[in-house]
Design a protein around this motif. Structure first.
Motif, short mmCIF file in Angstrom:
data_model
loop_
_atom_site.label_atom_id
_atom_site.label_comp_id
_atom_site.label_asym_id
_atom_site.label_seq_id
_atom_site.Cartn_x
_atom_site.Cartn_y
_atom_site.Cartn_z
N GLY A 68 -7.34 -41.49 23.36
CA GLY A 68 -6.20 -42.28 23.82
C GLY A 68 -4.98 -42.11 22.91
O GLY A 68 -3.84 -42.31 23.35
N ASN A 69 -5.24 -41.77 21.65
CA ASN A 69 -4.13 -41.56 20.71
C ASN A 69 -3.51 -40.17 20.83
O ASN A 69 -2.49 -39.89 20.21
CB ASN A 69 -4.62 -41.75 19.26
CG ASN A 69 -4.74 -43.22 18.89
OD1 ASN A 69 -4.08 -44.06 19.49
ND2 ASN A 69 -5.56 -43.51 17.89
N MET A 70 -4.17 -39.29 21.60
CA MET A 70 -3.71 -37.90 21.67
C MET A 70 -2.82 -37.67 22.89
O MET A 70 -3.18 -38.04 24.01
CB MET A 70 -4.91 -36.95 21.78
CG MET A 70 -5.78 -36.89 20.55
SD MET A 70 -5.02 -36.06 19.16
CE MET A 70 -4.68 -34.47 19.86
N ASN A 71 -1.69 -37.01 22.66
CA ASN A 71 -0.83 -36.60 23.78
C ASN A 71 -0.55 -35.11 23.62
O ASN A 71 -0.01 -34.68 22.60
CB ASN A 71 0.51 -37.34 23.71
CG ASN A 71 0.29 -38.82 23.78
OD1 ASN A 71 0.06 -39.37 24.84
ND2 ASN A 71 0.33 -39.49 22.64
N TYR A 72 -0.96 -34.33 24.63
CA TYR A 72 -0.73 -32.88 24.59
C TYR A 72 0.56 -32.62 25.34
O TYR A 72 0.65 -32.91 26.54
CB TYR A 72 -1.92 -32.15 25.22
CG TYR A 72 -3.21 -32.41 24.47
CD1 TYR A 72 -3.62 -31.55 23.46
CD2 TYR A 72 -3.99 -33.53 24.73
CE1 TYR A 72 -4.78 -31.80 22.73
CE2 TYR A 72 -5.15 -33.80 24.02
CZ TYR A 72 -5.54 -32.93 23.03
OH TYR A 72 -6.68 -33.18 22.30
N VAL A 73 1.57 -32.13 24.65
CA VAL A 73 2.90 -32.05 25.28
C VAL A 73 3.40 -30.60 25.36
O VAL A 73 3.07 -29.77 24.52
CB VAL A 73 3.92 -32.94 24.52
CG1 VAL A 73 3.48 -34.39 24.54
CG2 VAL A 73 4.15 -32.46 23.10
N ASN A 74 4.21 -30.36 26.40
CA ASN A 74 4.67 -28.99 26.65
C ASN A 74 6.08 -28.68 26.17
O ASN A 74 6.56 -27.57 26.34
CB ASN A 74 4.59 -28.70 28.16
CG ASN A 74 3.15 -28.44 28.56
OD1 ASN A 74 2.47 -27.66 27.89
ND2 ASN A 74 2.69 -29.10 29.60
N THR A 75 6.73 -29.69 25.58
CA THR A 75 8.08 -29.43 25.05
C THR A 75 8.20 -30.00 23.65
O THR A 75 7.57 -31.01 23.32
CB THR A 75 9.18 -30.09 25.92
OG1 THR A 75 8.97 -31.51 25.89
CG2 THR A 75 9.16 -29.59 27.34
#
Ligand code: NAI
Length: 386
Positions: A68-75
């Motif tokens: 839940g603490n992880m965000n995989y982002v593309n920018t």
């Protein structure tokens, strides 16, 4: 306390560092220029956490909390809220500098911008920023979630505040911090060089084969892996490059001279475990040589490698690279040495160290074997490191 962390690069190191920060309760945004690498990192964390559940180390709630603490982002723009950004992209100064210039336009003025570089100077990376005071080296070891040590490297430009917040944050993530000067190899990659270099030299002189040298270091020194096993594990290409980089960065000090044996193995593609062959053969059913278990020979090998390691650790202290405590912590917690090298020097006695080094110097007449002035001084004053 820092609650939002940005990680750039989701390869071996970035994904491990992200796991550490997310486990410690930070909200993590991880970005990679390659979307496949990002997907791989997500899959890999899923597998790691499932394995930890199987082993009973964490439960499903804990897994949900971490993911839940992880965000995989593309920018890169998605890192705008991060109060600390750790970069773990390709080891290339120009590419890192361009990234830092882009990043400073996105994050707040107070955000700490850190690099996980192993071999570049933090001063040179920091110089890319309009405000280099907020730049620092945060050097994790592989695998980041398992290795307890983190080297924290302030550059000449780094502010005291940046250093303090970094130390407090990394300590709160459950890691042991060793603060080191911004010099080649920092602590570990400098002090560990003789473990490989002197072992290779002993082999090249025909004193013993790989298996015997490995056996000597494990059975007499208590090292978990022998130097050749470890080089095969790290990869001969990577280990050779680190040695070459440190050698060049120290203006060709003969103490760090790389070995032809390792260079040829690397050129031949005998990279170690990852290629199936290095000093040893890892193919199924391969028969590897057995060590010569002559204790007298093993003692000579072990003493020679150990005293060169102690000399390197003492010299790092002599040049104020880090404190005695941090130098010893770095080797036990960054590369799992059975004992800190300065504590080992105290146990052996400075007199023993100086005599051994002087005997090597007398025999070879090479600068490589010069005794650190600190060891000699301490021996004269009958002093100990701790
Ligand atoms: P890696 O090759 O596993 O991962 C690097 C990632 O960065 C790749 O996924 C790549 O797509 C991405 N990347 C490259 N350029 C980028 C850019 N401009 N923007 C965004 N993403 C980009 O590399 P690894 O091994 O994780 O190393 C990363 C850094 O950590 C290097 O500086 C290395 O020297 C350092 N390091 C490596 C250690 C190791 O044992 N592998 C140990 C300690 C430090």
């Amino acid at each position: 306390m820092i609650e939002t962390v940005g990680i750039i690069g989701s390869g071996t190191m970035g994904s491990g560092i992200a796991q550490v920060a997310a486990t410690a309760g930070c909200r993590v945004c991880i970005y990679d220029a390659n979307p496949d690498a990002l997907r791989k990192a997500e899959d890999s964390l899923e597998k790691i956490l499932n394995r930890l559940i199987e082993k009973g180390r964490i439960d499903a709630d804990e897994k949900a909390r971490i993911t839940g603490n992880m965000n995989y982002v593309n920018t890169l723009d998605s890192l705008a809220d991060s109060k600390l950004v750790i970069e773990a992209i390709v080891e290339d100064l120009e590419i890192k500098k361009v990234l830092f210039q882009d990043l400073q336009k996105i994050v707040s003025k107070k955000t700490i911008i850190a690099s996980n570089t192993s071999s570049l100077s933090i001063a040179s990376i920091a110089s890319a920023l309009d405000n280099p005071k907020r730049c620092i080296g945060i050097h994790f070891f592989n695998p980041a979630p398992l290795m307890r040590l983190v080297e924290v490297v302030p550059a000449v430009q780094t502010s005291k505040k940046t250093l303090k917040i970094t130390i407090d944050t990394i300590t709160s993530w459950g890691k042991t911090v060793a603060v080191t000067k911004d010099t080649p190899g920092f602590i570990v990659n400098r002090v560990a060089r003789p473990f490989y270099g002197e072992s290779l030299r002993i082999f090249e002189e025909g004193i013993a084969d790989f298996a015997t040298i490995d056996w000597s270091m494990k059975s007499l020194g208590g090292f978990r892996m022998g130097p050749f096993e470890l080089m095969d594990f790290i990869g001969n290409d990577i280990n050779y490059t680190v040695t070459e980089t440190v050698f060049e960065a120290f203006y060709y000090d003969p103490r760090y001279k790389p070995s032809f044996t390792q260079k040829r193995l690397s050129e031949a593609g005998y990279l170690g475990r990852k290629s199936g062959k290095g000093y040893y053969n890892y193919k199924e059913g391969a028969v590897n040589p057995k060590p010569n278990e002559d204790v007298g020979l093993a003692q000579k090998i072990f003493d020679r490698v150990l005293v060169m390691l102690i000399n390197e650790a003492a010299d790092a202290l002599f040049w104020n690279i880090a404190s005695a405590e941090d130098i010893d912590n770095a080797m036990t917690k960054g590369v799992n040495y059975p004992k800190g090298l300065l504590a080992w020097a105290d146990e052996k006695g400075n007199d023993w160290c100086v005599r051994k080094l002087d005997a090597l110097y007398d025999e070879y007449r090479e600068d490589r074997y010069r005794c650190s002035p600190l060891l000699r001084r301490m021996n004269k004053e009958q002093n100990t490191f701790f």
